[in-house]
Design a protein around this motif. Structure first.
Motif, mmCIF file in Angstrom:
data_model
loop_
_atom_site.group_PDB
_atom_site.id
_atom_site.type_symbol
_atom_site.label_atom_id
_atom_site.label_comp_id
_atom_site.label_asym_id
_atom_site.label_seq_id
_atom_site.Cartn_x
_atom_site.Cartn_y
_atom_site.Cartn_z
ATOM 1 N N GLY A 298 -19.668 20.311 70.581
ATOM 2 C CA GLY A 298 -18.887 19.406 69.729
ATOM 3 C C GLY A 298 -17.384 19.609 69.850
ATOM 4 N N GLY A 299 -16.973 20.549 70.705
ATOM 5 C CA GLY A 299 -15.546 20.663 71.010
ATOM 6 C C GLY A 299 -14.754 21.562 70.087
ATOM 7 N N SER A 498 -25.897 17.762 77.806
ATOM 8 C CA SER A 498 -25.784 16.798 78.904
ATOM 9 C C SER A 498 -24.462 16.043 78.844
ATOM 10 C CB SER A 498 -26.963 15.819 78.875
ATOM 11 O OG SER A 498 -27.006 15.151 77.643
ATOM 12 N N TYR A 499 -23.647 16.325 77.830
ATOM 13 C CA TYR A 499 -22.392 15.575 77.677
ATOM 14 C C TYR A 499 -21.180 16.368 78.137
ATOM 15 C CZ TYR A 499 -25.761 13.263 74.670
ATOM 16 O OH TYR A 499 -26.882 12.671 74.179
ATOM 17 N N GLY A 500 -21.384 17.369 78.984
ATOM 18 C CA GLY A 500 -20.276 18.218 79.417
ATOM 19 C C GLY A 500 -19.974 19.267 78.366
ATOM 20 N N ARG B 94 -7.941 23.873 80.756
ATOM 21 C CA ARG B 94 -9.334 23.394 80.781
ATOM 22 C C ARG B 94 -9.518 22.414 79.633
ATOM 23 N NH1 ARG B 94 -13.906 27.776 81.077
ATOM 24 N NH2 ARG B 94 -13.018 27.860 83.166
ATOM 25 N N PHE B 96 -11.976 18.638 78.162
ATOM 26 C CA PHE B 96 -12.910 17.538 78.398
ATOM 27 C C PHE B 96 -12.124 16.401 79.036
ATOM 28 C CE2 PHE B 96 -14.727 19.743 74.703
ATOM 29 C CZ PHE B 96 -16.070 19.812 75.036
ATOM 30 N N LYS B 114 -8.445 19.025 74.591
ATOM 31 C CA LYS B 114 -8.975 20.271 74.030
ATOM 32 C C LYS B 114 -8.749 20.202 72.524
ATOM 33 C CE LYS B 114 -9.870 24.910 74.704
ATOM 34 N NZ LYS B 114 -10.091 25.824 75.840
ATOM 35 N N LYS B 115 -9.831 20.333 71.752
ATOM 36 C CA LYS B 115 -9.759 20.201 70.291
ATOM 37 C C LYS B 115 -9.073 18.874 69.940
ATOM 38 C CE LYS B 115 -10.175 25.146 69.753
ATOM 39 N NZ LYS B 115 -9.561 26.435 69.482
ATOM 40 N N GLU B 145 -15.980 13.071 79.781
ATOM 41 C CA GLU B 145 -16.456 14.194 78.975
ATOM 42 C C GLU B 145 -16.920 15.388 79.800
ATOM 43 O OE1 GLU B 145 -16.016 14.633 75.625
ATOM 44 O OE2 GLU B 145 -14.823 12.817 75.907
ATOM 45 N N SER B 146 -16.840 15.269 81.138
ATOM 46 C CA SER B 146 -17.069 16.464 81.943
ATOM 47 C C SER B 146 -15.966 17.464 81.612
ATOM 48 C CB SER B 146 -17.033 16.129 83.439
ATOM 49 O OG SER B 146 -18.133 15.315 83.759
ATOM 50 N N VAL B 147 -16.287 18.748 81.777
ATOM 51 C CA VAL B 147 -15.281 19.776 81.511
ATOM 52 C C VAL B 147 -14.580 20.109 82.817
ATOM 53 C CG1 VAL B 147 -14.869 22.103 80.635
ATOM 54 C CG2 VAL B 147 -16.647 20.673 79.606
ATOM 55 N N ILE B 178 -16.159 21.910 85.877
ATOM 56 C CA ILE B 178 -16.808 23.108 85.346
ATOM 57 C C ILE B 178 -18.173 22.770 84.767
ATOM 58 C CG2 ILE B 178 -16.589 24.860 83.511
ATOM 59 C CD1 ILE B 178 -14.649 25.148 85.927
ATOM 60 N N SER B 179 -18.267 21.583 84.176
ATOM 61 C CA SER B 179 -19.532 21.160 83.566
ATOM 62 C C SER B 179 -19.577 19.647 83.584
ATOM 63 C CB SER B 179 -19.612 21.694 82.125
ATOM 64 O OG SER B 179 -20.768 21.209 81.478
ATOM 65 N N ARG B 180 -20.623 19.121 84.223
ATOM 66 C CA ARG B 180 -20.707 17.681 84.406
ATOM 67 C C ARG B 180 -21.378 16.996 83.232
ATOM 68 N NH1 ARG B 180 -23.270 17.244 90.260
ATOM 69 N NH2 ARG B 180 -23.740 19.385 89.679
ATOM 70 N N ALA B 181 -20.771 15.941 82.719
ATOM 71 C CA ALA B 181 -21.431 15.117 81.705
ATOM 72 C C ALA B 181 -22.248 14.046 82.411
ATOM 73 C CB ALA B 181 -20.384 14.462 80.820
ATOM 74 N N ARG B 226 -16.542 15.469 68.654
ATOM 75 C CA ARG B 226 -15.400 15.708 69.546
ATOM 76 C C ARG B 226 -14.182 14.864 69.198
ATOM 77 N NH1 ARG B 226 -18.429 16.094 75.498
ATOM 78 N NH2 ARG B 226 -19.937 17.702 74.870
#
Lengths: 539, 539
Positions: A298-299, A498-500, B94, B96, B114-115, B145-147, B178-181, B226
């Motif tokens: 949720g960030g 699944s949303y990053g 880093r 989203f 971020k936040k 929304e990928s990181v 870093i992380s795929r949505a 988010r």
């Protein structure tokens, strides 16, 4: 009004134990409860009698009902604040009547207690001071643990007082009973604060002391909680939580509250409490694990939670509870789960320092009944690998399966070995085999038989578990299935990845265990206000 | 390495909404989820393709697995800390990927978040800077929304940036996912933060904007959380709890944790969740009422608890939850329950002040989506009697039964009347009829038809209930029986008042309601991270 001369100090201050039996059984207690009911009736008669008896000072004592009748503007002094600086001053204090010591029908002592402080109040019949023999009789008739208001003048006795915390006395002018205790308490407070050393000494001396056994204490918990030991314990617990929060706040964490009513079990294997939630099956959360991770999704970046944890396991040990307070944290990591270890390092060193520096008096109180050595810890917390830990145990002759979890005995032994080798009772053991960790644990990069996880030990007992978590839904689902978890019950959790989701890790620790182990206490029931174990749902 | 020239600023910064439908149904979402799965597969193929394609700058972009491989010593800058002072500096951030705006096959913009902070990252193919067209293509292929990790040089654009919080840009040198949505999010974040005014304006302009309805938001809560509005809301919530704790700490309260698993229902009437506890029937506590009072009997003097509250009522309103966070306090009183009101007065004024002074930016963020007037309150909180309240309502033409409770409508109206007459939206209504209060409430001294109790209102809604409690077991048992309560289920509670208990009072308030009403929000689901109502047990 000139103060009367202070009474002579008594030669012995300690009261004899009222009860001669060495332990109190439930049967006895029931009997005493019946007696108490009788005594209470008798007390009411006595009260009526007092009221009709002629006494010009009758207004200076009696029963006061506090029912918000009005605001007098008077101010009450805390018993703990009474010291020699107050000598000669008139004060008003309220406290539990811990002990009475009638000297004659013209004089009596009352020891009043508030929280962890006690003060001796002296009542001497003296017309100049407005104190009648009836007033002394009234005070003597009151039962232990009744709540009493005393007005009087502070005086400093010639001899130091051994049986009270405050080194002044109050020369009583007025005394009012605010709340009456039943005459026969389940046990006396002094019987509930004895150390093992005192019992041993008494036995050597051929004396028999009353021992309040664990169940009796728990059955009458509110009485037991009044002892200085428990007062100190739960003040320490409150402080531990406070430092936990303050430290994490200072590191940009925010406090969250996640649901305890959930649709699936939060940790797989372990036993859960089940219930019906508006017609659908629900569980009580065994940890905020899934939801605190969802806060990362949720960030929120860095979150902590202080909340109830429910475990339905039928564990009857000194260190398990069915309900306890979890201190949980979860945080984004940049590249390594050691960032989580660093937070733990700073956090726990801050907690230990705070307790040692700011809670000395509380620790001394606990130490008096349950002696313990101060916890040995390092400024920079020691980290050793699980493999090194296993090797240390092997070298010390313990047969151990390298890829299985440590049992309690092995943990204890490792604690001793680490203390000998590194001089610390607080350390982190990291890189556990993947097979012994929960499904959401990130496997090691270079060897998937291991995991990016750790446990933290205090005095040879595990108190914290933590790890890097899996942050991609594909791997998370795969690992859940491999661990035999019905993924349909945690689909919203898996989907949330699944949303990053930023790489993250975290840890959880039981508040009661931290206090128990820091203070070297032998049972978690001593650090839970109203403990819940498989046998106990009340009080 | 010399930095490349900054790219020309784009003429429009706002991205068009990707979805043309005005609302998203669940069916559509399922469809999109299937699409997403396909897209993810395709993405993997694309990744392989990238890897084999020859590019001398291939090391400057790609997918990075963060699995605690090592500690590089690099440091990440918080997006919220980026300002003009950083101009010309190389930074690593880093965040989203909130939005992508491809300009050409050689240039793209990425807004990283971020936040509550966002920054614009600019990617321009430039061999001098080590940026290839493949890298631009890679960045453009990433999903919202990928990181993403971005390394680059901070620059200050000529025109102020309207669509990001930070007024600098990052000229990208390296970009790693870093992380795929998944490609198809349940909704886009910009669709979840629109105000009613924006919807109205769009309608007037004949535009159709996507509206994320409440259930969709709740179903995909981690995505909704988010948004800046939710990020701000839960930071405020965390602060409210913190001030609650700090204020009470400063007044000698200690924090406690009482059991949520109990043998009897804690409040009589209201519906409780029932479960089996190791073979015996148990309930989830509807409040810590009985146990916080037992802490007073236990001699702790002043206690507070922040913990879960469970209510099984089938209430489907804007202000009821089946699980929420209770802020509870209980304290000894010297003579009057107004001492409790004084604590509430000081505590809430401290909370309001803190929010207004230290959380301005957070309140502004909420205000942008949900406009509200600042709460009107007085430095010294207004107290009026229940009778006066009733009279005010009568004078304003509301028919009301003088000895019954106020309904929601009457409360709302009274709130308006008090605001008009006294200029405050925060006040205490005291001396309620005894019949409408719980059994443990102390009756009034001079008229037992009334009670030593109060409610506190914010913006015409009751948020706090409090009272002096009965502190003698005889009266407590009598009142429990009169109120039709089976005293056998609360015997340990009643018994705990037979050992002498100081007069005391306290109050309870729901954390979610405080935040909701302070911020003038219209639904309690907006201030609960993962709300539980009769229809909702997940996520």
């Amino acid at each position: 009004m000139s103060p009367p001369p202070p009474p002579a100090s008594p030669s012995t201050e300690e009261l004899e134990a009222d009860l001669s039996a060495a332990t109190i059984s439930k049967k006895q207690l029931n009997k005493e409860a019946r007696k108490a009911a009788k005594a209470a009736k008798a007390g009411k008669k006595a009260e009526k009698f007092e009221a009709v008896e002629a006494d010009p000072f009758a207004a200076n004592y009696g029963y006061h009902e506090i029912q918000s009748k009005g605001i007098s503007g008077r101010s009450w002094t805390d018993i703990g604040d009474l010291d020699e600086a107050a000598a000669g001053r008139s004060v008003l204090v309220r406290g539990f009547a811990e002990r009475f010591r009638p000297v004659s029908n013209k004089m009596t002592f009352i020891v009043l207690r508030k929280k962890m402080s006690t003060v001796q109040c002296v009542l001497v019949a003296n017309a100049d001071a407005g104190v009648s023999t009836q007033m002394v009789r009234f005070a003597t008739s009151l039962s232990r643990e009744s709540v009493i208001d005393v007005e009087g003048v502070v005086s400093v006795p010639k001899e130091p007082l051994k049986s009270t915390t405050q080194q002044v006395e109050i020369q009583v002018r007025k005394v009012y009973c605010i709340s009456r205790a039943i005459a026969a308490l389940p046990f006396n407070l002094e019987d509930a604060v004895r150390s093992e050393a005192e019992f041993e000494k008494a036995e050597q001396d051929g004396e028999k002391l009353v021992r309040v056994c664990q169940d009796t204490g728990l059955n009458y918990r509110v009485v037991e909680l009044r002892t200085a030991t428990y007062q100190a314990t739960f003040r320490i617990q409150s402080d531990v939580e406070n430092i936990f929060r303050e430290y994490l706040y200072s590191k940009s964490f925010i406090g969250v509250h996640t649901p305890k009513l959930i649709s699936g079990s939060s940790e797989g294997g372990a036993a859960v409490f089940e219930l019906q939630y508006h017609g659908q099956p629900a569980c009580l959360a065994q940890s905020p694990q899934l939801y605190k991770q969802m806060c990362i999704s949720g960030g929120f970046g860095h979150v902590f939670e202080v909340g109830s944890i429910f475990r339905a396991e039928n564990s009857n040990t000194h260190r398990h509870l069915c309900e306890f307070t979890g201190l949980d944290a979860e945080m984004e990591i940049n590249e390594h789960y050691f960032e989580v270890c660093d937070i733990i390092d700073g956090l726990f060193v801050a907690i230990f320092k705070h307790l040692n520096e700011n809670c000395k008096n509380l620790l001394e109180i606990i130490n008096k009944q349950y002696p313990f050595e101060p916890l040995k810890y390092l400024e920079k917390t020691l980290k050793i690998t699980y493999e090194e830990g296993i090797q240390m145990l092997k070298d010390a002759g313990t047969e151990i399966e390298p890829m299985s979890d440590l049992n309690t005995e092995a943990e204890k032994k490792l604690g001793r070995l680490v203390k000998e080798k590194y001089g610390t009772e607080f350390f982190i053991l990291y890189r556990y085999p993947l097979a012994v960790r929960p499904f959401y644990t990130m496997p090691c990069y270079e060897d998937p038989a291991y995991s990016n996880s750790f446990d933290v030990f205090i005095r040879g007992e595990e108190i914290i578990s933590g790890a890097q978590r899996i942050h991609t839904h594909e791997l998370l689902r795969k690992r859940a299935i491999e661990c035999g978890i019905d993924t349909s019950t945690i689909s919203s959790y898996i989907e949330s990845f699944s949303y990053g989701v930023p790489p993250h890790g975290g840890f959880g620790v039981g508040l009661e265990r931290v206090v128990m182990l820091f203070c070297g206490l032998n049972n978690i029931r001593k650090t839970s206000l109203f403990p819940r174990d498989p046998q106990r749902l009340t009080p």
